[in-house]
Structure formats: C-alpha cells, structure tokens
Write a protein that holds these residues in place. Structure first.
Motif, PDB file in Angstrom:
ATOM      1  N   ASN A  31      46.122 -23.044 111.191  1.00  0.00           N
ATOM      2  CA  ASN A  31      46.250 -22.091 112.411  1.00  0.00           C
ATOM      3  C   ASN A  31      47.121 -20.847 111.988  1.00  0.00           C
ATOM      4  O   ASN A  31      47.461 -19.983 112.925  1.00  0.00           O
ATOM      5  N   GLN A  32      47.730 -21.015 110.867  1.00  0.00           N
ATOM      6  CA  GLN A  32      48.912 -20.191 110.555  1.00  0.00           C
ATOM      7  C   GLN A  32      50.057 -19.957 111.584  1.00  0.00           C
ATOM      8  O   GLN A  32      50.521 -19.040 111.907  1.00  0.00           O
ATOM      9  N   ASN A  33      50.350 -21.289 111.799  1.00  0.00           N
ATOM     10  CA  ASN A  33      51.535 -21.326 112.569  1.00  0.00           C
ATOM     11  C   ASN A  33      52.666 -21.329 112.059  1.00  0.00           C
ATOM     12  O   ASN A  33      53.298 -22.559 111.407  1.00  0.00           O
ATOM     13  N   ARG A  34      53.605 -20.269 112.056  1.00  0.00           N
ATOM     14  CA  ARG A  34      54.837 -20.104 111.524  1.00  0.00           C
ATOM     15  C   ARG A  34      55.839 -21.062 112.046  1.00  0.00           C
ATOM     16  O   ARG A  34      56.741 -21.376 111.301  1.00  0.00           O
ATOM     17  N   GLU A 183      37.563 -25.816 124.570  1.00  0.00           N
ATOM     18  CA  GLU A 183      37.170 -25.985 123.380  1.00  0.00           C
ATOM     19  C   GLU A 183      38.305 -25.723 122.262  1.00  0.00           C
ATOM     20  O   GLU A 183      38.826 -26.651 121.528  1.00  0.00           O
ATOM     21  N   THR A 184      39.429 -24.999 122.838  1.00  0.00           N
ATOM     22  CA  THR A 184      40.845 -25.006 122.117  1.00  0.00           C
ATOM     23  C   THR A 184      41.461 -26.348 122.121  1.00  0.00           C
ATOM     24  O   THR A 184      42.173 -26.732 121.075  1.00  0.00           O
ATOM     25  N   LEU A 185      41.570 -26.976 123.358  1.00  0.00           N
ATOM     26  CA  LEU A 185      42.003 -28.210 123.453  1.00  0.00           C
ATOM     27  C   LEU A 185      41.563 -29.284 122.620  1.00  0.00           C
ATOM     28  O   LEU A 185      42.206 -29.958 121.852  1.00  0.00           O
ATOM     29  N   SER A 186      40.294 -29.359 122.261  1.00  0.00           N
ATOM     30  CA  SER A 186      39.578 -30.201 121.544  1.00  0.00           C
ATOM     31  C   SER A 186      39.896 -30.024 120.012  1.00  0.00           C
ATOM     32  O   SER A 186      40.065 -30.994 119.348  1.00  0.00           O
ATOM     33  N   TYR A 187      39.899 -28.839 119.590  1.00  0.00           N
ATOM     34  CA  TYR A 187      40.327 -28.579 118.415  1.00  0.00           C
ATOM     35  C   TYR A 187      41.636 -28.958 118.028  1.00  0.00           C
ATOM     36  O   TYR A 187      41.890 -29.474 116.802  1.00  0.00           O
ATOM     37  N   ILE A 188      42.658 -28.562 118.951  1.00  0.00           N
ATOM     38  CA  ILE A 188      44.058 -28.942 118.561  1.00  0.00           C
ATOM     39  C   ILE A 188      44.200 -30.594 118.451  1.00  0.00           C
ATOM     40  O   ILE A 188      44.855 -30.743 117.461  1.00  0.00           O
ATOM     41  N   LEU A 189      43.538 -31.209 119.337  1.00  0.00           N
ATOM     42  CA  LEU A 189      43.679 -32.685 119.204  1.00  0.00           C
ATOM     43  C   LEU A 189      43.133 -33.240 117.896  1.00  0.00           C
ATOM     44  O   LEU A 189      43.547 -33.946 117.294  1.00  0.00           O
ATOM     45  N   ASN A 190      41.751 -32.709 117.326  1.00  0.00           N
ATOM     46  CA  ASN A 190      41.474 -32.871 116.145  1.00  0.00           C
ATOM     47  C   ASN A 190      42.353 -32.593 115.002  1.00  0.00           C
ATOM     48  O   ASN A 190      42.291 -33.401 114.280  1.00  0.00           O
ATOM     49  N   ALA A 191      42.764 -31.506 115.321  1.00  0.00           N
ATOM     50  CA  ALA A 191      43.799 -31.090 113.954  1.00  0.00           C
ATOM     51  C   ALA A 191      44.985 -31.815 113.978  1.00  0.00           C
ATOM     52  O   ALA A 191      45.728 -32.148 112.841  1.00  0.00           O
ATOM     53  N   ILE A 192      45.378 -32.561 115.119  1.00  0.00           N
ATOM     54  CA  ILE A 192      46.537 -33.658 115.105  1.00  0.00           C
ATOM     55  C   ILE A 192      45.895 -34.769 114.498  1.00  0.00           C
ATOM     56  O   ILE A 192      46.752 -35.419 113.684  1.00  0.00           O
ATOM     57  N   PHE A 235      34.478 -31.274 110.967  1.00  0.00           N
ATOM     58  CA  PHE A 235      34.540 -30.236 112.196  1.00  0.00           C
ATOM     59  C   PHE A 235      35.624 -29.282 112.123  1.00  0.00           C
ATOM     60  O   PHE A 235      35.445 -28.009 112.503  1.00  0.00           O
ATOM     61  N   LEU A 236      36.854 -29.762 111.402  1.00  0.00           N
ATOM     62  CA  LEU A 236      37.930 -28.546 111.335  1.00  0.00           C
ATOM     63  C   LEU A 236      37.167 -27.479 110.302  1.00  0.00           C
ATOM     64  O   LEU A 236      37.578 -26.323 110.573  1.00  0.00           O
ATOM     65  N   TYR A 237      36.856 -27.751 109.188  1.00  0.00           N
ATOM     66  CA  TYR A 237      36.003 -27.026 108.279  1.00  0.00           C
ATOM     67  C   TYR A 237      35.302 -25.939 109.144  1.00  0.00           C
ATOM     68  O   TYR A 237      35.278 -24.576 108.789  1.00  0.00           O
ATOM     69  N   LEU A 238      34.421 -26.497 109.831  1.00  0.00           N
ATOM     70  CA  LEU A 238      33.307 -25.731 110.641  1.00  0.00           C
ATOM     71  C   LEU A 238      34.084 -24.479 111.482  1.00  0.00           C
ATOM     72  O   LEU A 238      33.381 -23.348 111.868  1.00  0.00           O
ATOM     73  N   LYS A 239      35.109 -25.363 112.106  1.00  0.00           N
ATOM     74  CA  LYS A 239      35.757 -24.648 113.166  1.00  0.00           C
ATOM     75  C   LYS A 239      36.521 -23.238 112.482  1.00  0.00           C
ATOM     76  O   LYS A 239      36.524 -22.144 112.936  1.00  0.00           O
ATOM     77  N   VAL A 240      37.430 -23.596 111.493  1.00  0.00           N
ATOM     78  CA  VAL A 240      38.241 -22.720 110.761  1.00  0.00           C
ATOM     79  C   VAL A 240      37.543 -21.831 109.909  1.00  0.00           C
ATOM     80  O   VAL A 240      37.854 -20.579 110.077  1.00  0.00           O
TER      81      VAL A 240
END
Length: 278
Positions: A31-34, A183-192, A235-240
């Motif tokens: 996410n480019q989260n600095r 959708e965002t919350l689902s993605y964040i949890l998978n990213a964790i 999933f993360l690859y397709l999303k990002v």
C-alpha cells in the motif's frame, strides 16, 4: 549457563521483533504506507542493535571473529542481511528489495535461534523446540482469524451487492456498510494474514526439520498450507497489481476461505505433521 539462557531470550525477542517488522514492510510494499515503513525500519534497527551487541559479546567470550562454524556463520550472515536492508531502506527506498532481503534474513535468524546445535543441554534444546512449535501454531491461528474476518466482510459485500442489484432498499441494507469499505477491510485483513501465515509456515518447516525429519516434504498438511498461502497471495496480487475489484474478488476470497476450513478441520486428520490433531 546464565549467559546461554540470556542470549537465548535475546534471540527469541529478536525473532519476534523481526517478524513484526516483516509484516509492516509487507503492508508498506502493498500500500506504500510510509508510516508502516517507518515503524518497520525502527523495529529492524532494534533487532540490528541487539544482534550487534550479541556479536561483540560472543567475540569477547570466544576471543575471535565468529565465522568458523556453521552456527556462527548463520548468525553473521543474518547480521549482514539486516545491515544491508537497513542501508537500502534508508538510502535507496527500494521496498521490494528490502522486503525479500528481510524474508531471507528472517529465515536465517529462525534457523540460528532454534537449531539445537547451539544449545548445550538437552533440556534447553527441548524447551526451544517446544517454543518454536507454540509460536508456529499461534501464528497460524492468528492468520486463520484474519482470513475468517476477511471472509465475513466479503460475504457481507456479496449480500450488499445482491440487495442493491435487486433494489431492496431498507434500514438493514445501510447497516451492512458500503461496498467500498467492506472490500477495503477484506483486503486489509488478507494483507495482514498472508505474512503471518508465511512466517508460521517457515517456523513449521523448521520444526519439522528439527523434530520430525522422517515426515515427508509432500505431507498433505505441508502441501495444503503452501496452496493456501499461494491462493491468498494471488488474491493480493490480483487486488494490487491487476487492480481487480468488486464481486469477482469477493467470490475468490470466499472460495479461499473454504481452503482454510479444509486445511484446519479436515487435512490435519490425515497428516503426519500435525499428529496431535488426529
């Protein structure tokens, strides 16, 4: 004896901090989260300081540079990788390189910390192996928890999507939350969940090498865990990278959760790896 026990506790602390740092670097990579990058950098810096202190203490105790044995070489190799990743992170801002450099460094640190060759007593070796197993299981369950919540948000997304398509407006519809947020919350949890599962898998494979060398690398539990990691990584690859959004992504996430359930409840009964679940 006290020196060995103290160093063992320091190594375990370093592994924990290193794991947290990697997860934060992974979040930044996606996410480019600095802010996550900055916290990860400082955690990694703490690991580097602890490693450096131990390096000098070990040199003082042995009276030589610690590279003459495989055990010593692993430690110095991990120290070099962390040093390089800190320099790359600070000067070049190459997040992709930093993340994967630290993954290699983490694997080396785990091998060094939990390999029984470093432990003088059988009792201490057995305790470390037990702790390794406990951390592996804990990390796996935490990742499953993240995937479960992610599935719930995807299921709510699909329900909300259907209600909107059918134009069934009601108070219940608005209480589900908007599609973008779900959708965002689902993605964040998978990213964790993905980096936590990856770390759990690394620790589990290390435990297999130390404790269950007779178990096949093609054990059904190992294979399904790798498949599970690959599916959620996709999933993360397709999303990002592919910028997939909407219903197809929610359906993929729901299907992935079925693999979680199969892996947790069914596969363990047929595996020699998690024999205590049988």
């Amino acid at each position: 004896m006290l020196f060995e026990q103290g160093m063992t506790r320091i190594h375990e602390l370093m592994v924990i901090l290193y794991a947290i740092s990697i997860m934060l670097y992974f979040i930044d990579f996606l996410n480019q989260n600095r802010k996550a990058n900055k916290v990860a950098f400082w955690l990694l810096s703490i690991v580097w300081v602890l490693q450096t202190i131990f390096l000098f203490l070990y040199m003082k105790q042995t009276g030589r540079f610690p590279v003459l044995t495989l055990f010593e070489g692993l430690y110095f190799y991990a120290w070099v990788l962390i040093t390089l990743s800190l320099v790359i992170n600070k000067l070049l801002r190459m997040d992709f390189t930093v993340f994967f450099t630290n993954m290699i460094g983490f694997i080396i640190m785990v091998i060094h910390t939990f390999a029984p060759v470093q432990v003088a007593s059988d009792a201490m070796a057995e305790k470390l192996v037990s702790e390794l197993l406990m951390i592996h299981i804990t990390m796996a369950i935490l990742s499953y928890g993240a995937f479960s919540l992610s599935f719930i948000f995807s299921a709510l997304y699909l329900l909300q999507y259907r209600l909107l398509k059918l134009k069934k407006w009601s108070q219940r519809l608005w209480r589900l939350g908007d599609l973008q947020k779900l959708e965002t919350l689902s993605y964040i949890l998978n990213a964790i969940g993905v980096p936590v599962l990856l770390i759990s898998l690394i620790l589990g494979l290390m435990w297999k090498v130390v404790k269950l060398p007779e178990v096949s690398w093609f054990d059904v539990k190992i294979i399904t865990s790798v498949v599970l990691l690959a599916v959620y990584s996709s999933f993360l690859y397709l999303k990002v990278r592919k910028e997939m959004v909407g219903k197809p992504l929610a359906l993929l996430n729901s299907a992935a959760f079925l693999i979680v359930l199969i892996n947790f409840f069914l596969v363990s009964r047929f595996s020699s790896f998690h024999f205590w679940y049988a």
